[in-house]
Design an enzyme around this catalytic site. Structure first.
Site, short mmCIF file in Angstrom:
data_model
loop_
_atom_site.label_atom_id
_atom_site.label_comp_id
_atom_site.label_asym_id
_atom_site.label_seq_id
_atom_site.Cartn_x
_atom_site.Cartn_y
_atom_site.Cartn_z
N LYS A 21 1.26 -0.78 0.37
CA LYS A 21 -0.26 0.09 0.01
C LYS A 21 0.39 1.55 0.17
O LYS A 21 0.63 1.95 -0.75
CB LYS A 21 -0.86 0.35 1.35
CG LYS A 21 -2.29 0.62 1.22
CD LYS A 21 -3.51 0.34 2.13
CE LYS A 21 -2.85 0.31 3.34
NZ LYS A 21 -3.29 1.55 4.31
N GLY A 94 -5.11 8.16 6.22
CA GLY A 94 -4.79 9.50 6.25
C GLY A 94 -3.01 9.82 5.65
O GLY A 94 -2.82 10.70 5.02
N SER A 165 3.93 12.85 11.97
CA SER A 165 3.84 11.41 11.03
C SER A 165 4.75 12.10 9.94
O SER A 165 5.59 12.50 9.22
CB SER A 165 2.95 11.29 10.57
OG SER A 165 2.62 10.29 9.55
N SER A 193 10.52 6.79 11.52
CA SER A 193 10.05 6.38 10.12
C SER A 193 10.90 6.44 8.59
O SER A 193 10.10 7.11 7.98
CB SER A 193 8.71 6.84 10.32
OG SER A 193 7.83 6.13 10.93
N ASP A 308 2.58 -0.06 12.17
CA ASP A 308 1.78 -0.36 11.55
C ASP A 308 1.75 -2.20 11.97
O ASP A 308 1.19 -2.67 11.84
CB ASP A 308 1.59 -0.75 9.58
CG ASP A 308 0.64 0.94 9.58
OD1 ASP A 308 0.01 1.23 10.24
OD2 ASP A 308 1.29 1.08 8.28
N ARG A 382 -6.33 -3.50 10.92
CA ARG A 382 -5.24 -3.95 11.56
C ARG A 382 -5.60 -5.15 12.60
O ARG A 382 -4.96 -5.78 13.33
CB ARG A 382 -4.46 -3.18 12.12
CG ARG A 382 -3.00 -2.85 9.97
CD ARG A 382 -2.17 -1.95 10.32
NE ARG A 382 -2.00 -1.35 9.39
CZ ARG A 382 -1.10 -1.75 7.92
NH1 ARG A 382 -1.62 -3.07 8.17
NH2 ARG A 382 -1.65 -1.61 6.71
N LYS A 408 -10.47 -1.39 4.04
CA LYS A 408 -9.32 -0.63 3.91
C LYS A 408 -7.92 -1.12 3.92
O LYS A 408 -7.53 -0.22 2.85
CB LYS A 408 -9.07 0.18 5.99
CG LYS A 408 -8.68 1.40 5.50
CD LYS A 408 -8.45 1.55 7.18
CE LYS A 408 -8.13 3.79 7.06
NZ LYS A 408 -6.73 3.81 6.09
#
Length: 431
Positions: A21, A94, A165, A193, A308, A382, A408
């Site tokens: 994704k 998001g 983020s 991240s 995630d 999830r 999703k």
């Protein structure tokens, strides 16, 4: 309300996980910002990906959905229509929201961003501060995504904290090279991240745009660059593969196809974490297979780089000997649901021993999960999939409420689950 009853059963066989994704979002955007026609292959039409497709169409790209691939004629073609006002429906994505805000500001006019679910609660302070510095007007509503923006983004220096983020940084990386002067993004705190930034830069380079990364402390962005159309294949998604890799850790035997062990995806960290817990992996028949060497053992899992995959790893930790500590995972509280709360609540119902902390979880391993209860997905894809994997190690059946949220990211998850031997039954609350 849609519910499923899962009878405990091991999974066995081969599965092809959905395409990444993260990579699909990025490839769709880069192709849409190009001046030619691209084909993006291996596309799975999950809700989030559809949101990005429709968002880029609202901005003027021409995108035709085919069976497993898309054809995209980019925004910088003469035939592209840039409207005076645009509505971009992000649904619950998001990534779509944060990626497309700076892109929409490349063009004159009014941009309206809408969405649903908890998307309106996802923080956008980083962009609001940027709007104010750049003189971009905006209005918003509390806890409800209805964001109106008017103005164009200007080149310059952008100071962004690294502990929010990475999607904010990616959104700016996409848009700033298209401006007529150079820009710089300065990261004001330690970057989290990093893997997602690597994905962004790698994808942009594939489409002809290059950015200098100075050790994730600053990004030097030359202006007047242009994306070049090309054909691109999206690789398998580690955030989805994590469910079957974790199932293997719990005793299943699933070969996961279309995975690359050299992938740049941050969620490939699932391999390293499970190896520390006692799982070994091998490449086999263009896929990855994992098996437990001895007993699973607890470890420390840093959630800052791979949020995630934390829910399903918590399920594995629940059945690992000793203590597992999940740290630096506070951002899980602002996902589709409060995932730290959801994981602690629902796995505890199944018999796990979990203590919820402000920024993580402390998990004391148990020998088995009991089941025999109803659990709730919190309407989070999830969480639903994590509970399904946990069911393979329960003594008694479980009922998952509101399972359809899997659309999703992985609409066919329960089809694949059944194909691998999972016993799944539609369940009515009146039965």
């Amino acid at each position: 309300m849609a519910n499923l009853k899962l009878i405990p059963s091991k999974l066995n066989g081969e599965v092809k996980v959905p395409p990444s994704k993260s990579m699909a979002h990025r490839a769709l955007i880069c192709a849409s910002l190009s001046s030619g026609t691209s084909v993006i292959d291996n596309i799975d039409y999950s809700d989030d990906i559809i949101a990005t497709i429709e968002g880029m169409k609202s901005l003027g790209a021409k995108i035709e959905k085919k069976d497993g691939y898309v054809e995209i004629t980019g925004l910088y073609n003469e035939a592209a229509i840039i409207r005076a006002s645009r509505v971009i429906d992000c649904n619950e994505s998001g990534s779509t929201l944060r990626f497309l805000i700076p892109i929409a500001l490349l063009f004159e006019g009014i941009n309206k961003f809408v969405g649903k679910g908890n998307l309106g609660k996802r923080p956008l302070t980083t962009y609001y501060e940027m709007f104010e510095k750049q003189g971009i007007s905006y209005s918003t509503r509390r806890d409800d995504l209805n964001l109106l923006i008017k103005g164009k983004i200007k080149p310059g220096k952008f100071e962004i904290p690294g502990d929010v983020s990475s999607q904010f940084i990616t959104g700016l990386l996409f848009s700033l090279p298209l401006l007529n002067e150079d820009s710089k993004i300065i990261i004001t705190t330690e970057m989290e991240s990093k893997g997602y930034i690597d994905l962004t830069l790698a994808c942009m380079k594939e489409f002809g745009v290059e950015i200098t990364n100075n050790d994730y402390k600053e990004f030097i962005i030359k202006g007047n660059q242009r994306y070049k159309a090309r054909n691109y294949r999206v690789e398998g998604d580690y955030s989805q593969a994590a469910f079957y890799l974790s199932a293997n850790a719990l005793g299943s035997n699933v070969l996961i196809k279309d995975l690359s062990l050299s992938s740049l995806q941050g969620d490939k960290e699932v391999i390293d974490i499970l190896e520390r817990m006692g799982v070994s992996f091998e490449n086999k028949n263009n896929g990855v297979l994992g098996k437990v060497n001895n007993n699973l053992k607890g470890t420390i899992i840093d959630g800052s780089q791979c949020p995630d995959i934390i829910p399903v790893l918590a399920a594995v930790a629940s059945l690992s000997s000793g203590r597992t500590e999940i740290i630096n995972a506070g951002r899980l509280r602002i996902k589709e649901c409060d995932r730290l709360k959801a994981v602690a609540s629902e796995l505890t119902k199944l018999g796990a021993n979990i203590i919820e902390k402000e920024n993580g979880l402390v998990i004391e391993g148990v020998k088995e999960l009991v089941g025999g209860v109803e659990v709730w997905s919190f309407k989070d894809h999830r969480i639903a999939m994590t509970l399904a994997i946990a069911s393979t190690k329960c003594k008694e059946p479980i009922i998952i409420k509101d399972y359809e949220c899997i659309a999703k990211s992985y609409p066919n998850f329960f089809d694949d689950f059944k194909m691998l031997g999972g016993e799944v039954h539609e369940w009515s609350v009146w039965e």
